[in-house]
Every structure is written in structure tokens, then in C-alpha cells.
Design a protein around this motif. Structure first.
Motif, PDB file in Angstrom:
ATOM      1  N   GLY A  68      -3.782  -0.224  -8.010  1.00 44.56           N
ATOM      2  CA  GLY A  68      -2.554  -1.008  -8.001  1.00 44.56           C
ATOM      3  C   GLY A  68      -2.378  -1.836  -6.748  1.00 44.56           C
ATOM      4  N   THR A  69      -1.190  -1.770  -6.175  1.00 42.99           N
ATOM      5  CA  THR A  69      -0.886  -2.567  -4.982  1.00 42.99           C
ATOM      6  C   THR A  69      -1.516  -1.986  -3.718  1.00 42.99           C
ATOM      7  OG1 THR A  69       1.202  -1.403  -4.689  1.00 42.99           O
ATOM      8  CG2 THR A  69       1.274  -3.480  -5.930  1.00 42.99           C
ATOM      9  N   GLY A  70      -2.202  -0.862  -3.852  1.00 44.41           N
ATOM     10  CA  GLY A  70      -2.945  -0.304  -2.723  1.00 44.41           C
ATOM     11  C   GLY A  70      -4.300  -0.955  -2.546  1.00 44.41           C
ATOM     12  N   ARG A  71      -4.798  -1.577  -3.604  1.00 44.89           N
ATOM     13  CA  ARG A  71      -6.145  -2.151  -3.578  1.00 44.89           C
ATOM     14  C   ARG A  71      -6.365  -3.200  -2.479  1.00 44.89           C
ATOM     15  NH1 ARG A  71     -10.534  -1.872  -6.451  1.00 44.89           N
ATOM     16  NH2 ARG A  71      -9.598  -0.816  -8.216  1.00 44.89           N
TER      17      ARG A  71
ATOM     18  N   PHE B 281       0.839  -1.203   0.000  1.00 45.59           N
ATOM     19  CA  PHE B 281       0.000   0.000   0.000  1.00 45.59           C
ATOM     20  C   PHE B 281       0.874   1.253   0.000  1.00 45.59           C
ATOM     21  CE2 PHE B 281      -2.033   3.445   2.287  1.00 45.59           C
ATOM     22  CZ  PHE B 281      -3.210   3.597   1.558  1.00 45.59           C
ATOM     23  N   GLU B 282       1.875   1.277   0.880  1.00 43.85           N
ATOM     24  CA  GLU B 282       2.759   2.435   0.983  1.00 43.85           C
ATOM     25  C   GLU B 282       3.473   2.686  -0.350  1.00 43.85           C
ATOM     26  OE1 GLU B 282       5.885   4.172   4.213  1.00 43.85           O
ATOM     27  OE2 GLU B 282       6.156   2.082   3.612  1.00 43.85           O
ATOM     28  N   ASP B 283       3.904   1.625  -1.011  1.00 41.40           N
ATOM     29  CA  ASP B 283       4.539   1.780  -2.326  1.00 41.40           C
ATOM     30  C   ASP B 283       3.574   2.415  -3.321  1.00 41.40           C
ATOM     31  OD1 ASP B 283       6.897   0.714  -1.382  1.00 41.40           O
ATOM     32  OD2 ASP B 283       6.566  -1.278  -2.253  1.00 41.40           O
ATOM     33  N   TRP B 284       2.314   1.994  -3.287  1.00 39.71           N
ATOM     34  CA  TRP B 284       1.319   2.575  -4.184  1.00 39.71           C
ATOM     35  C   TRP B 284       1.144   4.067  -3.923  1.00 39.71           C
ATOM     36  CZ3 TRP B 284      -3.655   4.414  -2.664  1.00 39.71           C
ATOM     37  CH2 TRP B 284      -4.435   4.878  -3.731  1.00 39.71           C
ATOM     38  N   THR B 285       1.227   4.469  -2.658  1.00 40.53           N
ATOM     39  CA  THR B 285       1.009   5.887  -2.326  1.00 40.53           C
ATOM     40  C   THR B 285       2.124   6.781  -2.857  1.00 40.53           C
ATOM     41  OG1 THR B 285       2.079   5.802  -0.143  1.00 40.53           O
ATOM     42  CG2 THR B 285      -0.298   5.311  -0.230  1.00 40.53           C
ATOM     43  N   LYS B 286       3.190   6.187  -3.341  1.00 36.87           N
ATOM     44  CA  LYS B 286       4.297   6.962  -3.909  1.00 36.87           C
ATOM     45  C   LYS B 286       4.163   7.122  -5.424  1.00 36.87           C
ATOM     46  CE  LYS B 286       7.263   5.403  -0.183  1.00 36.87           C
ATOM     47  NZ  LYS B 286       8.332   4.490   0.224  1.00 36.87           N
ATOM     48  N   THR B 287       3.090   6.612  -5.993  1.00 32.83           N
ATOM     49  CA  THR B 287       2.868   6.708  -7.440  1.00 32.83           C
ATOM     50  C   THR B 287       1.989   7.903  -7.762  1.00 32.83           C
ATOM     51  OG1 THR B 287       0.844   5.363  -7.467  1.00 32.83           O
ATOM     52  CG2 THR B 287       2.957   4.179  -7.612  1.00 32.83           C
ATOM     53  N   GLU B 288       1.837   8.168  -9.023  1.00 33.93           N
ATOM     54  CA  GLU B 288       0.968   9.255  -9.480  1.00 33.93           C
ATOM     55  C   GLU B 288      -0.508   8.882  -9.352  1.00 33.93           C
ATOM     56  OE1 GLU B 288       1.470  12.542 -10.551  1.00 33.93           O
ATOM     57  OE2 GLU B 288       3.312  12.039  -9.493  1.00 33.93           O
ATOM     58  N   GLY B 289      -0.796   7.596  -9.386  1.00 31.84           N
ATOM     59  CA  GLY B 289      -2.178   7.152  -9.263  1.00 31.84           C
ATOM     60  C   GLY B 289      -2.870   7.056 -10.606  1.00 31.84           C
ATOM     61  N   ASP B 290      -4.136   6.889 -10.563  1.00 31.14           N
ATOM     62  CA  ASP B 290      -4.975   6.680 -11.738  1.00 31.14           C
ATOM     63  C   ASP B 290      -5.650   7.995 -12.125  1.00 31.14           C
ATOM     64  OD1 ASP B 290      -7.783   5.917 -12.910  1.00 31.14           O
ATOM     65  OD2 ASP B 290      -6.564   4.117 -13.130  1.00 31.14           O
ATOM     66  N   SER B 291      -5.841   8.196 -13.407  1.00 28.49           N
ATOM     67  CA  SER B 291      -6.462   9.451 -13.860  1.00 28.49           C
ATOM     68  C   SER B 291      -7.909   9.590 -13.390  1.00 28.49           C
ATOM     69  CB  SER B 291      -6.401   9.537 -15.391  1.00 28.49           C
ATOM     70  OG  SER B 291      -7.095   8.441 -15.975  1.00 28.49           O
ATOM     71  N   LEU B 292      -8.559   8.469 -13.047  1.00 27.52           N
ATOM     72  CA  LEU B 292      -9.937   8.532 -12.556  1.00 27.52           C
ATOM     73  C   LEU B 292     -10.016   8.838 -11.059  1.00 27.52           C
ATOM     74  CD1 LEU B 292     -11.417   5.439 -14.440  1.00 27.52           C
ATOM     75  CD2 LEU B 292     -11.709   7.853 -15.023  1.00 27.52           C
ATOM     76  N   LEU B 293      -8.873   8.838 -10.396  1.00 23.93           N
ATOM     77  CA  LEU B 293      -8.821   9.080  -8.950  1.00 23.93           C
ATOM     78  C   LEU B 293      -8.680  10.576  -8.701  1.00 23.93           C
ATOM     79  CD1 LEU B 293      -8.745   7.311  -6.360  1.00 23.93           C
ATOM     80  CD2 LEU B 293      -6.259   7.363  -6.532  1.00 23.93           C
ATOM     81  N   TYR B 294      -9.620  11.143  -7.946  1.00 22.58           N
ATOM     82  CA  TYR B 294      -9.602  12.579  -7.670  1.00 22.58           C
ATOM     83  C   TYR B 294      -8.452  12.982  -6.744  1.00 22.58           C
ATOM     84  CZ  TYR B 294     -14.490  12.374  -9.316  1.00 22.58           C
ATOM     85  OH  TYR B 294     -15.631  12.161 -10.033  1.00 22.58           O
ATOM     86  N   GLN B 295      -8.000  12.053  -5.920  1.00 19.28           N
ATOM     87  CA  GLN B 295      -6.949  12.323  -4.940  1.00 19.28           C
ATOM     88  C   GLN B 295      -5.641  11.690  -5.402  1.00 19.28           C
ATOM     89  OE1 GLN B 295      -7.664  14.091  -2.185  1.00 19.28           O
ATOM     90  NE2 GLN B 295      -9.827  14.165  -2.686  1.00 19.28           N
ATOM     91  N   LYS B 296      -4.533  12.263  -5.009  1.00 18.50           N
ATOM     92  CA  LYS B 296      -3.244  11.617  -5.228  1.00 18.50           C
ATOM     93  C   LYS B 296      -3.115  10.483  -4.210  1.00 18.50           C
ATOM     94  CE  LYS B 296      -1.309  14.154  -8.431  1.00 18.50           C
ATOM     95  NZ  LYS B 296      -1.044  13.590  -9.731  1.00 18.50           N
ATOM     96  N   PRO B 297      -2.493   9.385  -4.585  1.00 18.76           N
ATOM     97  CA  PRO B 297      -2.358   8.266  -3.639  1.00 18.76           C
ATOM     98  C   PRO B 297      -1.704   8.639  -2.316  1.00 18.76           C
ATOM     99  CG  PRO B 297      -1.882   7.522  -5.846  1.00 18.76           C
ATOM    100  CD  PRO B 297      -2.031   9.020  -5.926  1.00 18.76           C
ATOM    101  N   ASN B 298      -0.772   9.611  -2.324  1.00 18.42           N
ATOM    102  CA  ASN B 298      -0.114   9.961  -1.058  1.00 18.42           C
ATOM    103  C   ASN B 298      -1.084  10.542  -0.037  1.00 18.42           C
ATOM    104  OD1 ASN B 298      -0.447  12.596  -1.938  1.00 18.42           O
ATOM    105  ND2 ASN B 298       1.749  13.019  -2.141  1.00 18.42           N
ATOM    106  N   SER B 299      -2.251  11.028  -0.477  1.00 22.70           N
ATOM    107  CA  SER B 299      -3.242  11.561   0.472  1.00 22.70           C
ATOM    108  C   SER B 299      -3.915  10.447   1.275  1.00 22.70           C
ATOM    109  CB  SER B 299      -4.289  12.408  -0.254  1.00 22.70           C
ATOM    110  OG  SER B 299      -5.046  11.610  -1.140  1.00 22.70           O
TER     111      SER B 299
END
Length: 196
Positions: A106-109, A37-55
Motif C-alpha cells: 500500500g502506501t508503505g511501498r 508509510f506510518e499510516d500503512w503500518t496501522k493496517t492489517e497488511g497483506d496476507s502474503l506478508l509474514y510480518q504485520k506492518p506495525n513491525s
């Protein structure tokens, strides 16, 4: 699938555990998902996601820390239900309801999924064993999915020439893949702790 058998076995093993023991095992299960999960929060995320993963990172870490506080103080029910509900609302508001299934977390799911399903065991006494089991095997379930995809093509070749019904072919394919997964060192290592 092989993870279904593991889930059943864990369910049986938990029959002899008290609630605090189940919650402790469930917390360890959630913690196993943290690094992915923590690794996923360091990515840009998905274009459909309103928030950045680090949030998502600190909110989830706070929930996990509150769970450990609950266990250390031997509280039956976690007193931070409002923070937990706020996080679930935050996740729900992070994408359009219509797009939710298409958002790639991703791996945050796996950890986010457990926050919506298994982690309920910390905040309610209902279905504690099944929810705790879900948390406990979540990492193994994720791994079995990856290994299933890894072995699929190889095992499919070995059953494709056989003159059997499509249903029997699928059953044989699943059995071959489960066998390959069961022998894989990553599977054995990931489940050594669960089954001891």
C-alpha cells in the motif's frame, strides 16, 4: 511521464550542490513519505506478508532518525550501515521471494522502495546525485502515478476517436495526461518546494 522530467530537472539542480546539501534534500524527500508509510503500518497488511506492518514502523523511524543525526553531525557516510542492512534483510525475509512482487504494501511501498534504492546515498558515495534525486522526487513520483490513473479515462476519451496509429495515440494520451497532472493543484503544491 511528468515525473521523469522532474527527475532530470532535480539531477541538473543537484550538480551545484555539495554532498551534505544533497543528503539533506534526500532526507527531506524520505521524510515526506513517512506519514504515508506510518499510516500503512496501522493496517492489517497483506496476507502474503509474514510480518504485520506495525513491525516495520520503529525500524524505519530509527533509520530516518540516524539519517538526521548524520546530517546534523555533517558525516559524509552514515555509521549505521549494519542497522540499515538488517532492515533490508528484514524486508526481504518478510515474504516469500516468489510472492514479493505480489505483496501489497500500500502506501508503505514508496518509502520501502526508497530504502532499497535511493537511501543508499547515505551509506555510500557512489552515485550520490542519482540516488539523492530518487529520494527527493519519490513523493512526487507516487503522486504522479495516482494522478495518471485519475486522469486516464477522461483523457483516453478525448483521443480515442482520432485516426492515428496506436503509437501516436499513446503518445498523445500521455501528453494530455501529463498536461492535466501539471495543472492539478496537488501536483503544483507538491513540487513547489522542489523547484524553489
Amino acid at each position: 511521464m511528468i515525473s521523469d522530467n522532474l527527475y532530470s530537472q532535480i539531477q541538473e539542480d543537484l550538480v551545484s550542490c555539495d554532498r551534505m546539501h544533497m543528503l539533506t534534500l534526500a532526507a527531506f524527500g524520505l521524510e515526506r513519505l513517512w506519514r504515508m508509510f506510518e499510516d500503512w503500518t496501522k493496517t492489517e497488511g497483506d496476507s502474503l506478508l509474514y510480518q504485520k506492518p506495525n513491525s516495520f514502523r520503529q525500524r524505519v523511524r530509527d533509520i530516518l532518525d540516524h539519517i538526521w543525526e548524520q546530517i546534523e553531525s555533517r558525516q559524509e557516510i552514515n555509521p549505521y550501515e549494519k542497522e540499515f542492512d538488517d532492515f533490508l534483510n528484514f524486508v526481504n525475509a518478510s515474504c516469500d521471494e516468489m510472492d514479493a512482487q505480489d505483496v501489497d504494501m500500500g502506501t508503505g511501498r514508496p518509502l520501502i522502495y526508497e530504502m532499497f534504492s535511493g537511501a543508499v546515498c547515505f551509506f555510500s558515495e557512489r552515485e550520490t546525485r542519482s540516488n539523492a534525486s530518487s529520494c527527493i522526487i519519490a513523493y512526487a513520483e507516487y503522486l504522479s502515478g495516482l494522478l495518471y490513473d485519475y486522469f486516464y479515462d477522461e483523457c483516453k476519451k478525448s483521443v480515442s476517436g482520432q485516426e492515428i496509429s496506436p503509437k501516436e495515440r499513446q503518445k498523445l494520451l500521455d501528453a494530455k495526461i501529463d498536461g492535466a497532472i501539471a495543472e492539478h493543484p496537488l501536483w503544483k503544491e507538491s513540487n513547489m518546494i522542489l523547484l524553489s
